[in-house]
Design a protein around this motif. Structure first.
Motif, PDB file in Angstrom:
ATOM      1  N   GLY A 175       0.799  -1.241   0.000  1.00 39.18           N
ATOM      2  CA  GLY A 175       0.000   0.000   0.000  1.00 39.18           C
ATOM      3  C   GLY A 175       0.817   1.268   0.000  1.00 39.18           C
ATOM      4  O   GLY A 175       0.326   2.331   0.380  1.00 39.18           O
ATOM      5  N   SER A 216       5.877   2.276   3.614  1.00 45.88           N
ATOM      6  CA  SER A 216       7.040   2.829   4.304  1.00 45.88           C
ATOM      7  C   SER A 216       7.204   4.293   3.953  1.00 45.88           C
ATOM      8  O   SER A 216       7.646   5.092   4.788  1.00 45.88           O
ATOM      9  CB  SER A 216       8.317   2.083   3.900  1.00 45.88           C
ATOM     10  OG  SER A 216       8.151   0.726   4.117  1.00 45.88           O
ATOM     11  N   GLY A 250      -3.221  -7.510   5.656  1.00 42.84           N
ATOM     12  CA  GLY A 250      -2.561  -8.804   5.815  1.00 42.84           C
ATOM     13  C   GLY A 250      -1.399  -8.962   4.854  1.00 42.84           C
ATOM     14  O   GLY A 250      -1.114  -8.067   4.047  1.00 42.84           O
ATOM     15  N   THR A 282       5.791  -4.178  -2.971  1.00 38.70           N
ATOM     16  CA  THR A 282       6.004  -4.489  -1.554  1.00 38.70           C
ATOM     17  C   THR A 282       7.162  -3.716  -0.920  1.00 38.70           C
ATOM     18  O   THR A 282       7.433  -3.881   0.269  1.00 38.70           O
ATOM     19  CB  THR A 282       6.257  -6.003  -1.384  1.00 38.70           C
ATOM     20  OG1 THR A 282       7.248  -6.411  -2.345  1.00 38.70           O
ATOM     21  CG2 THR A 282       4.991  -6.805  -1.624  1.00 38.70           C
ATOM     22  N   GLY A 283       7.835  -2.883  -1.705  1.00 36.53           N
ATOM     23  CA  GLY A 283       8.843  -1.998  -1.120  1.00 36.53           C
ATOM     24  C   GLY A 283      10.107  -2.700  -0.660  1.00 36.53           C
ATOM     25  O   GLY A 283      10.441  -3.799  -1.126  1.00 36.53           O
ATOM     26  N   TRP A 310      16.628   3.754  10.323  1.00 39.40           N
ATOM     27  CA  TRP A 310      15.938   5.028  10.104  1.00 39.40           C
ATOM     28  C   TRP A 310      14.456   4.950  10.474  1.00 39.40           C
ATOM     29  O   TRP A 310      13.805   5.957  10.649  1.00 39.40           O
ATOM     30  CB  TRP A 310      16.124   5.514   8.669  1.00 39.40           C
ATOM     31  CG  TRP A 310      15.573   4.581   7.615  1.00 39.40           C
ATOM     32  CD1 TRP A 310      14.259   4.353   7.320  1.00 39.40           C
ATOM     33  CD2 TRP A 310      16.334   3.772   6.722  1.00 39.40           C
ATOM     34  NE1 TRP A 310      14.158   3.452   6.297  1.00 39.40           N
ATOM     35  CE2 TRP A 310      15.406   3.082   5.906  1.00 39.40           C
ATOM     36  CE3 TRP A 310      17.693   3.573   6.515  1.00 39.40           C
ATOM     37  CZ2 TRP A 310      15.816   2.201   4.909  1.00 39.40           C
ATOM     38  CZ3 TRP A 310      18.086   2.694   5.531  1.00 39.40           C
ATOM     39  CH2 TRP A 310      17.157   2.020   4.743  1.00 39.40           C
ATOM     40  N   GLU A 324      21.147  12.796   4.812  1.00 46.35           N
ATOM     41  CA  GLU A 324      19.995  13.588   5.264  1.00 46.35           C
ATOM     42  C   GLU A 324      19.872  13.578   6.787  1.00 46.35           C
ATOM     43  O   GLU A 324      19.668  14.618   7.412  1.00 46.35           O
ATOM     44  CB  GLU A 324      18.699  13.060   4.627  1.00 46.35           C
ATOM     45  CG  GLU A 324      18.585  13.416   3.152  1.00 46.35           C
ATOM     46  CD  GLU A 324      17.223  13.086   2.538  1.00 46.35           C
ATOM     47  OE1 GLU A 324      16.987  13.508   1.409  1.00 46.35           O
ATOM     48  OE2 GLU A 324      16.397  12.395   3.186  1.00 46.35           O
ATOM     49  N   MET A 367       7.181 -15.024  -0.832  1.00 50.88           N
ATOM     50  CA  MET A 367       5.920 -14.518  -1.393  1.00 50.88           C
ATOM     51  C   MET A 367       5.433 -15.365  -2.565  1.00 50.88           C
ATOM     52  O   MET A 367       4.506 -14.964  -3.266  1.00 50.88           O
ATOM     53  CB  MET A 367       6.107 -13.073  -1.891  1.00 50.88           C
ATOM     54  CG  MET A 367       6.020 -12.030  -0.802  1.00 50.88           C
ATOM     55  SD  MET A 367       6.016 -10.407  -1.555  1.00 50.88           S
ATOM     56  CE  MET A 367       4.516 -10.449  -2.533  1.00 50.88           C
ATOM     57  N   MET A 373      15.111   4.097  -6.277  1.00 47.67           N
ATOM     58  CA  MET A 373      14.327   4.047  -5.031  1.00 47.67           C
ATOM     59  C   MET A 373      13.809   5.417  -4.627  1.00 47.67           C
ATOM     60  O   MET A 373      14.355   6.063  -3.726  1.00 47.67           O
ATOM     61  CB  MET A 373      15.156   3.403  -3.942  1.00 47.67           C
ATOM     62  CG  MET A 373      15.328   1.917  -4.159  1.00 47.67           C
ATOM     63  SD  MET A 373      15.965   1.164  -2.674  1.00 47.67           S
ATOM     64  CE  MET A 373      15.797  -0.557  -3.054  1.00 47.67           C
ATOM     65  N   PHE A 416      17.622  16.057   0.754  1.00 54.52           N
ATOM     66  CA  PHE A 416      17.117  17.103   1.652  1.00 54.52           C
ATOM     67  C   PHE A 416      18.111  17.400   2.771  1.00 54.52           C
ATOM     68  O   PHE A 416      17.798  17.281   3.948  1.00 54.52           O
ATOM     69  CB  PHE A 416      15.757  16.685   2.221  1.00 54.52           C
ATOM     70  CG  PHE A 416      14.651  16.721   1.202  1.00 54.52           C
ATOM     71  CD1 PHE A 416      13.818  17.815   1.088  1.00 54.52           C
ATOM     72  CD2 PHE A 416      14.444  15.648   0.343  1.00 54.52           C
ATOM     73  CE1 PHE A 416      12.792  17.852   0.153  1.00 54.52           C
ATOM     74  CE2 PHE A 416      13.416  15.665  -0.595  1.00 54.52           C
ATOM     75  CZ  PHE A 416      12.591  16.775  -0.696  1.00 54.52           C
TER      76      PHE A 416
END
Ligand code: FAD
Length: 464
Positions: free
Chosen positions: A15, A44, A123, A149-150, A169, A193, A281, A320, A354
């Motif tokens: 998500g 994340s 889930g 899924t990052g 982090w 950063e 997975m 990324m 940043f």
């Protein structure tokens, strides 16, 4: 709006921006959409990485501005009005604000998806072949699946976070007391950063870098400015220093280097890169080929090797960034649902580090020019000559533009300075639309403004 008996069924696992942005596109194009997510919408990016770090950095920016106030004629007095006060940061309040803002942002995304009739299943999602996703005892058939899924912070067996003093982090926002001596291991974007932010918050910082300079992947002139400014503000930068282990004894954290040296501090942040969330997975069993390191192999329209299975974001390791994750996800849905689609073009991606000062880049790099990969003319203009910069007490930073020798088409740029993330946009437009340096120079800029330096750099690239 999504749904309808004839509509395509799309299931998205994850998500984050790769997942929720593609859910919005799929719903807009009439698909029946389900998002499966473990942690809460926003992923994340919203809950632990991008949004929290930039919220922390907003406080750091304010502190940097305040530290330059005296030059602009502003003095601070205590309540008696006779002595300068010291300014300090209430880290517990900062972290409460960070976590609340992240939770609110996640709730905003959940409302937006609900409004578009996207179903959200909480889930852990796994593939059962290329056309089915299983979550717990629920099984969902799909015409297309998007894996978004990052990735998660990388740690080492010799450098294990304890959540109190040795931190990833994701764990820094649980700090309630101010570290007395912070060590940041890793001088990529994330390490740079955090080192820059905590330094601005008034914390002594040592940055441990395995390379000869900070931000080895960025423009060399930009990282030189950042290193110079950071050292001037008191940061200790240990270059060519590879971490061997991080250990804790009571309140003291020790970072031992491979050459035998060691440094001690009160806290340590590990910024050692990310590993993709692709294990366990059922991906390979479903025919999804993984690259080295476990990243999902995708083409420029986000297709994997399994028919009907797409992938977007950090789990692909393409670039990324939240913005790239979102675009890969949208491209996947446009492709699957038959809308107009342009393959991902990494040479048009603008990105920002940043730090103080910020470093923003787009397009081809000076490194590509120096190595002969790209033929371009380069002009670099220090910000110190810009009238607005002088008024604001800004001395560090520059604008760099790259254009093709014959046509004058702008192919890349770098901006180093305050709010470089905002200033890069005209250069991004020029790169995306293949504008020439002359065209960029023709547009009016406000006088006085930092963006005047972008037009001035473009003027210097004019050839008769
Ligand atoms: C400290 C930091 C700062 C950053 N700052 C910026 C920035 O300023 N700008 C920028 O563009 N990028 C930034 N990034 C990068 C950005 O956060 C990522 O590129 C972005 O999060 C990628 O989005 P994603 O959708 O691929 O994955 P994520 O945001 O990681 O979301 C994936 C979600 O899927 C969930 N998930 C994983 N496996 C499963 C499963 N099997 N079933 C269900 N759910 C699952 C995860 O728990 C997670 O919630 C930063 C990164 C870090 C570490």
């Amino acid at each position: 709006m999504s749904g309808g008996p004839e509509s395509n069924k799309v299931v998205i696992i994850g998500g984050g921006p790769g997942g929720y942005e593609s859910a919005l596109v799929a719903a807009q194009l009439g698909a029946d959409v389900t998002v499966v997510d473990t942690d809460g919408l926003g992923g994340s990016a919203v809950l632990t990485d991008c949004v929290p770090s930039k919220t922390l950095i907003a406080t750091a920016e304010l502190m940097t501005d305040v530290s330059g106030a005296a030059e602009l004629g502003v003095n601070f007095h205590d309540h008696q009005g006779d002595a300068a006060t010291t300014i300090s940061v209430d880290l517990a309040r900062v972290n409460t604000r960070v976590k609340q803002l992240a939770a609110d942002q996640s709730a905003d995304i959940a409302r937006r998806l609900a409004k578009e009739d996207v179903e959200v299943v909480r889930g852990y999602g796994r593939l059962d072949g290329p056309g089915r996703v299983v979550v717990g005892d629920q099984s969902i058939d799909a015409d297309a699946i998007l894996i978004a899924t990052g990735a998660a912070p990388r740690t080492l067996p010799t450098a294990q976070p304890d959540g109190e003093r040795i931190l990833t982090w994701e764990q820094v926002y649980d700090l309630t007391e101010v570290p007395s001596e912070l060590i940041v291991v890793g001088s990529g974007v994330t390490g740079a950063e955090f080192a820059s932010a905590y330094l601005a918050l008034g914390i002594p910082v040592t940055l441990v870098s395995s390379r000869d300079r900070v931000l080895p992947g960025e423009d060399a002139d930009a990282s030189a400015v950042l290193e110079e400014v950071s050292k001037r503000r008191g940061m200790k930068v240990l270059s060519e220093s590879r971490m061997e282990s991080v250990t804790r004894s009571g309140d003291v954290v020790t970072v031992t280097l491979t050459d035998g040296r060691s440094i001690q501090g009160s806290h340590c942040i590990l910024a050692l890169g990310s590993i993709p969330n692709t294990a366990d997975m059922g991906l390979e069993e479903a025919g999804v080929i993984l690259k080295e390191g476990g990243f999902v192999n995708v083409d420029r329209v986000s297709r994997t090797s399994a028919r009907g299975v797409y992938s977007a974001g950090d789990c692909t390791g393409v670039l990324m960034l939240a913005s790239v994750a979102a675009m890969q996800g949208r491209i996947a849905m446009w492709h699957f649902l038959g809308d107009t689609v342009h393959p991902l073009d990494l040479k048009k991606v603008s990105s920002n580090v940043f730090t103080a000062p910020e470093i923003a880049t787009v397009g081809w790099t000076q490194q590509a020019v120096d190595s002969g990969e790209m033929n371009a003319e380069v002009v670099m203009l220090p910000l110190s000559g810009n009238p607005r910069a002088k008024m604001q007490g800004v001395r560090d930073g520059f604008v760099k533009l790259l254009c093709r020798p014959g046509t004058g088409i702008v192919v890349g740029g770098v901006v180093v300075g305050p709010r470089a993330s905002e200033l890069i946009h005209p250069v991004s437009i020029a790169v995306a639309e293949s504008l020439t340096a002359d065209q960029l120079a023709q547009a009016f800029t406000v006088y006085p403004s930092m963006s005047g330096s972008i037009a001035e750099a473009a003027r210097r690239l004019h050839r008769v």
